[in-house]
Design an enzyme around this catalytic site. Structure first.
Site, PDB file in Angstrom:
ATOM      1  N   VAL A  11       0.821  -1.214   0.000  1.00  0.00           N
ATOM      2  CA  VAL A  11       0.000   0.000   0.000  1.00  0.00           C
ATOM      3  C   VAL A  11       0.857   1.267   0.000  1.00  0.00           C
ATOM      4  CG1 VAL A  11      -1.561   1.359   1.464  1.00  0.00           C
ATOM      5  CG2 VAL A  11      -2.076  -1.016   0.969  1.00  0.00           C
ATOM      6  N   ARG A 154      -6.551  -2.883  -4.977  1.00  0.00           N
ATOM      7  CA  ARG A 154      -6.353  -4.346  -5.052  1.00  0.00           C
ATOM      8  C   ARG A 154      -4.971  -4.620  -5.601  1.00  0.00           C
ATOM      9  NH1 ARG A 154     -10.519  -5.366  -9.540  1.00  0.00           N
ATOM     10  NH2 ARG A 154      -9.490  -3.417 -10.078  1.00  0.00           N
ATOM     11  N   LEU A 253     -18.370 -12.718  -8.083  1.00  0.00           N
ATOM     12  CA  LEU A 253     -19.258 -13.878  -8.157  1.00  0.00           C
ATOM     13  C   LEU A 253     -18.572 -15.019  -8.912  1.00  0.00           C
ATOM     14  CD1 LEU A 253     -22.828 -12.365  -8.801  1.00  0.00           C
ATOM     15  CD2 LEU A 253     -21.949 -13.408  -6.704  1.00  0.00           C
ATOM     16  N   GLY A 256     -14.683 -20.377  -6.477  1.00  0.00           N
ATOM     17  CA  GLY A 256     -13.302 -20.840  -6.467  1.00  0.00           C
ATOM     18  C   GLY A 256     -12.976 -21.578  -5.177  1.00  0.00           C
ATOM     19  N   GLY A 260      -8.514 -15.584  -0.113  1.00  0.00           N
ATOM     20  CA  GLY A 260      -7.284 -15.554   0.679  1.00  0.00           C
ATOM     21  C   GLY A 260      -6.706 -14.158   0.596  1.00  0.00           C
ATOM     22  N   CYS A 263      -5.732  -9.307   2.981  1.00  0.00           N
ATOM     23  CA  CYS A 263      -6.764  -8.455   3.585  1.00  0.00           C
ATOM     24  C   CYS A 263      -7.991  -9.213   4.076  1.00  0.00           C
ATOM     25  CB  CYS A 263      -7.196  -7.383   2.591  1.00  0.00           C
ATOM     26  SG  CYS A 263      -5.874  -6.208   2.262  1.00  0.00           S
ATOM     27  N   ARG A 331       0.335 -14.238   1.233  1.00  0.00           N
ATOM     28  CA  ARG A 331      -0.330 -14.214   2.541  1.00  0.00           C
ATOM     29  C   ARG A 331      -1.712 -14.869   2.454  1.00  0.00           C
ATOM     30  NH1 ARG A 331       0.962  -8.004   4.215  1.00  0.00           N
ATOM     31  NH2 ARG A 331       0.856  -7.724   1.953  1.00  0.00           N
TER      32      ARG A 331
HETATM   33  N1  LIG Z   1      -2.090  -5.178   0.491  1.00  0.00           N
HETATM   34  C1  LIG Z   1      -3.264  -4.703   0.097  1.00  0.00           C
HETATM   35  O1  LIG Z   1      -3.769  -5.036  -0.982  1.00  0.00           O
HETATM   36  C2  LIG Z   1      -4.010  -3.727   0.971  1.00  0.00           C
HETATM   37  C3  LIG Z   1      -5.125  -3.052   0.446  1.00  0.00           C
HETATM   38  C4  LIG Z   1      -5.803  -2.136   1.251  1.00  0.00           C
HETATM   39  C5  LIG Z   1      -5.386  -1.927   2.567  1.00  0.00           C
HETATM   40  N2  LIG Z   1      -4.306  -2.618   3.057  1.00  0.00           N
HETATM   41  C6  LIG Z   1      -3.883  -2.337   4.424  1.00  0.00           C
HETATM   42  O2  LIG Z   1      -2.732  -1.493   4.378  1.00  0.00           O
HETATM   43  C7  LIG Z   1      -1.839  -1.799   5.440  1.00  0.00           C
HETATM   44  C8  LIG Z   1      -0.465  -2.130   4.875  1.00  0.00           C
HETATM   45  O3  LIG Z   1      -0.578  -3.326   4.120  1.00  0.00           O
HETATM   46  P1  LIG Z   1       0.584  -3.830   3.146  1.00  0.00           P
HETATM   47  O4  LIG Z   1       0.060  -5.001   2.415  1.00  0.00           O
HETATM   48  O5  LIG Z   1       1.133  -2.663   2.379  1.00  0.00           O
HETATM   49  O6  LIG Z   1       1.670  -4.287   4.251  1.00  0.00           O
HETATM   50  P2  LIG Z   1       3.194  -4.689   4.013  1.00  0.00           P
HETATM   51  O7  LIG Z   1       3.512  -5.671   5.066  1.00  0.00           O
HETATM   52  O8  LIG Z   1       3.444  -5.007   2.578  1.00  0.00           O
HETATM   53  O9  LIG Z   1       4.003  -3.327   4.322  1.00  0.00           O
HETATM   54  C9  LIG Z   1       4.122  -2.741   5.571  1.00  0.00           C
HETATM   55  C10 LIG Z   1       5.490  -2.058   5.650  1.00  0.00           C
HETATM   56  O10 LIG Z   1       5.560  -1.269   6.843  1.00  0.00           O
HETATM   57  C11 LIG Z   1       6.896  -1.318   7.328  1.00  0.00           C
HETATM   58  N3  LIG Z   1       6.889  -0.865   8.728  1.00  0.00           N
HETATM   59  C12 LIG Z   1       6.358  -1.472   9.813  1.00  0.00           C
HETATM   60  N4  LIG Z   1       6.521  -0.701  10.905  1.00  0.00           N
HETATM   61  C13 LIG Z   1       7.168   0.420  10.509  1.00  0.00           C
HETATM   62  C14 LIG Z   1       7.605   1.606  11.169  1.00  0.00           C
HETATM   63  N5  LIG Z   1       7.418   1.806  12.486  1.00  0.00           N
HETATM   64  N6  LIG Z   1       8.248   2.556  10.454  1.00  0.00           N
HETATM   65  C15 LIG Z   1       8.452   2.377   9.131  1.00  0.00           C
HETATM   66  N7  LIG Z   1       8.036   1.292   8.441  1.00  0.00           N
HETATM   67  C16 LIG Z   1       7.409   0.326   9.114  1.00  0.00           C
HETATM   68  C17 LIG Z   1       7.303  -2.763   7.094  1.00  0.00           C
HETATM   69  O11 LIG Z   1       8.699  -2.925   7.105  1.00  0.00           O
HETATM   70  C18 LIG Z   1       6.676  -3.026   5.716  1.00  0.00           C
HETATM   71  O12 LIG Z   1       7.579  -2.729   4.663  1.00  0.00           O
HETATM   72  C19 LIG Z   1      -2.490  -2.932   6.223  1.00  0.00           C
HETATM   73  O13 LIG Z   1      -3.230  -2.399   7.283  1.00  0.00           O
HETATM   74  C20 LIG Z   1      -3.430  -3.551   5.211  1.00  0.00           C
HETATM   75  O14 LIG Z   1      -4.530  -4.198   5.807  1.00  0.00           O
HETATM   76  C21 LIG Z   1      -3.603  -3.489   2.290  1.00  0.00           C
END
Ligand SMILES: NC(=O)c1ccc[n+]([C@@H]2O[C@H](COP(=O)([O-])OP(=O)(O)OC[C@H]3O[C@@H](n4cnc5c(N)ncnc54)[C@H](O)[C@@H]3O)[C@@H](O)[C@H]2O)c1
Length: 437
Positions: A11, A154, A253, A256, A260, A263, A331
């Protein structure tokens, strides 16, 4: 405008790069020094189509940079986004907020001038209140407002989703914060993206409600697929038949092996826990979680029945490991439960995934990895399609059959048509396409 993005994962990196593309000056911060070093070398640590070019052009234009040092990134920033992970807490399924709170404390110590601290991570209702309390406790003199701005992108289509969102949700009742976030997102409102301002707690709940309703829709059609198989109906036509109704809509819809990813599993669980803690249990969501958990491992019964009931000593080729195509994210991928269940039943698993094998090696044991789909199929007694990558949609079926020990395909994504498979003399199992009794 200047912003800092704390957390440079799926993100943070996509959002940071997209904001910089709008002309905002963005500093992406991460405490993973290796990740920052790779980014500085021009290497993208995740697989996301188009991200390498977007990052390279904005770094070259001087609008996007990467650091492990929080203080210089925050000093003088108009907004600081928190985009760190919020995984499931071990043991109880609540969202683990330790990364968010640690980031809040670190940010607090470095704030100077008016700053909007924006929670982009998916966090339970009330987290904004706690982030605000922590900042005030750490730095009582800080002039800042804590807002919520959940992200809906996404993986696999993240850049497009960020640039053309269905909506932007901003949770704050502070006028100065609304102005700053309105300015940052202005280029998107020019793209006609509706921007919705609401209270912080409401914004936090919107994100969970969205993910829970999408997970429910997927689980609904998955159960309908099981019924279709029993009664000799075709779930894909059922999906089309109901999806053409505008009140239902055709997306999500596709039956599958169960949802997973990074999120839905953790967010449905965290929402369920919030609801239980507040004495307002969400029984539909609880059922969705239970049904989905049972489903992934249950997919192996399809493979066993296609092979006469016994998997011991069989070699199974698995095509696709990531939780969906166009990402390397493993994940909570359904493949994890499926591969383990195949191994538990005595099968040897060989696998191929176009982008996920490096990540898969960290979480799956005793899997033989192949260079491509045909090498994967070599000597296999059955081939299971777990993720619908484009390159699995038009496989040379005759070549596949020549490679395999027995011509059996279990298609958990309904990529192929049953008539096509029988023309090529494959024994074929798919999802929810029942034969008329
Ligand atoms: N992945 C998705 O598709 C998606 C979509 C919408 C929302 N989200 C939400 O966004 C958030 C992030 O998800 P993600 O998939 O990007 O996670 P991710 O694990 O890919 O990235 C998180 C990053 O934060 C860094 N980090 C942790 N603590 C830190 C700190 N104190 N200072 C600096 N960096 C730090 C980690 O090293 C890591 O690189 C989550 O809450 C997730 O639920 C994710």
């Amino acid at each position: 405008m200047r912003i800092a993005m704390i957390g440079t994962g799926y993100v943070g990196l996509v959002s940071g790069a997209c904001f910089s593309e709008f002309g905002v000056s963005v500093t992406c911060v991460d405490n993973d020094a290796r990740k920052i070093e790779r980014l500085r070398q021009g290497e993208i640590p995740i697989y996301e189509p188009g991200l390498d070019q977007l990052v390279a052009s904005n770094v070259a234009a001087g609008r996007l940079n990467f650091t492990t040092e929080l203080k210089p990134a925050i000093t003088g920033a108009d907004a600081v986004f928190i985009a760190v992970g919020t995984p499931s807490r071990r043991g109880d399924g609540h969202a683990d907020l330790s990364y968010v709170y640690a980031a809040a404390r670190e940010i607090a110590a470095s704030l100077s001038g008016f700053t909007v601290v924006v929670t982009k991570s998916t966090v339970p209702v009330g987290t904004g209140d706690e982030v605000e309390r922590l900042i005030r406790e750490t730095n009582p003199a800080a002039d800042c407002v804590v807002a919520s701005n959940p992200e809906f992108l996404r993986e696999g289509a993240a850049i497009r989703d960020f640039k053309f969102p269905d909506r932007i949700v901003v949770g704050t009742s502070d006028e100065r914060a609304r102005k700053v976030l309105g300015d940052i997102y202005r280029p998107l409102s020019l793209n006609q993206a509706p921007m919705m301002f609401t209270a912080r707690r409401t914004a936090e709940l919107i994100k969970y409600a969205a993910n829970a309703s999408l997970a429910t829709k997927i689980t609904f059609i998955n159960e309908m697929a099981d019924l279709a198989e029993k009664v000799g109906a075709d779930v894909q036509e059922v999906a089309r038949g109901i999806g053409l109704d505008n009140r239902i809509g055709s997306k999500f819809l596709h039956a599958g092996p169960g949802y997973g990813g990074s999120c839905f599993p953790k967010d449905t669980l965290a929402l369920m826990k919030t609801a239980q803690d507040n004495a307002a249990p969400l029984r539909i969501v609880e059922t969705v979680v239970a049904v989905n958990d049972a489903r992934k491992r249950g997919m192996v019964r399809k493979v066993a029945s296609a092979l006469g009931g016994n998997l011991r000593g069989k070699t199974i080729a698995v095509l696709g490991l990531t939780f969906k195509p166009n990402t390397d994210d493993m994940r909570e991928a359904p493949s994890l439960a499926i591969v383990t269940a195949l191994q538990d039943a005595g099968a040897t698993v060989r696998a191929y995934d176009p982008a996920g094998m490096e990540q898969a090696k960290k979480v799956l044991e005793n899997v033989e990895y192949s260079d491509g789909p045909y090498a994967c199929a070599e000597g296999a007694h059955a081939l299971v399609i777990v993720t619908e990558w484009e390159q699995f949609r038009a496989l040379d079926l005759d070549r596949l059959k020549r490679e395999m020990a027995s011509p059996v395909i279990v298609d958990l994504r309904n990529v192929y048509r049953p008539d096509e498979m029988s023309r090529h003399d494959f024994a074929y199992e798919s999802i929810g396409r029942g034969r008329r009794p």
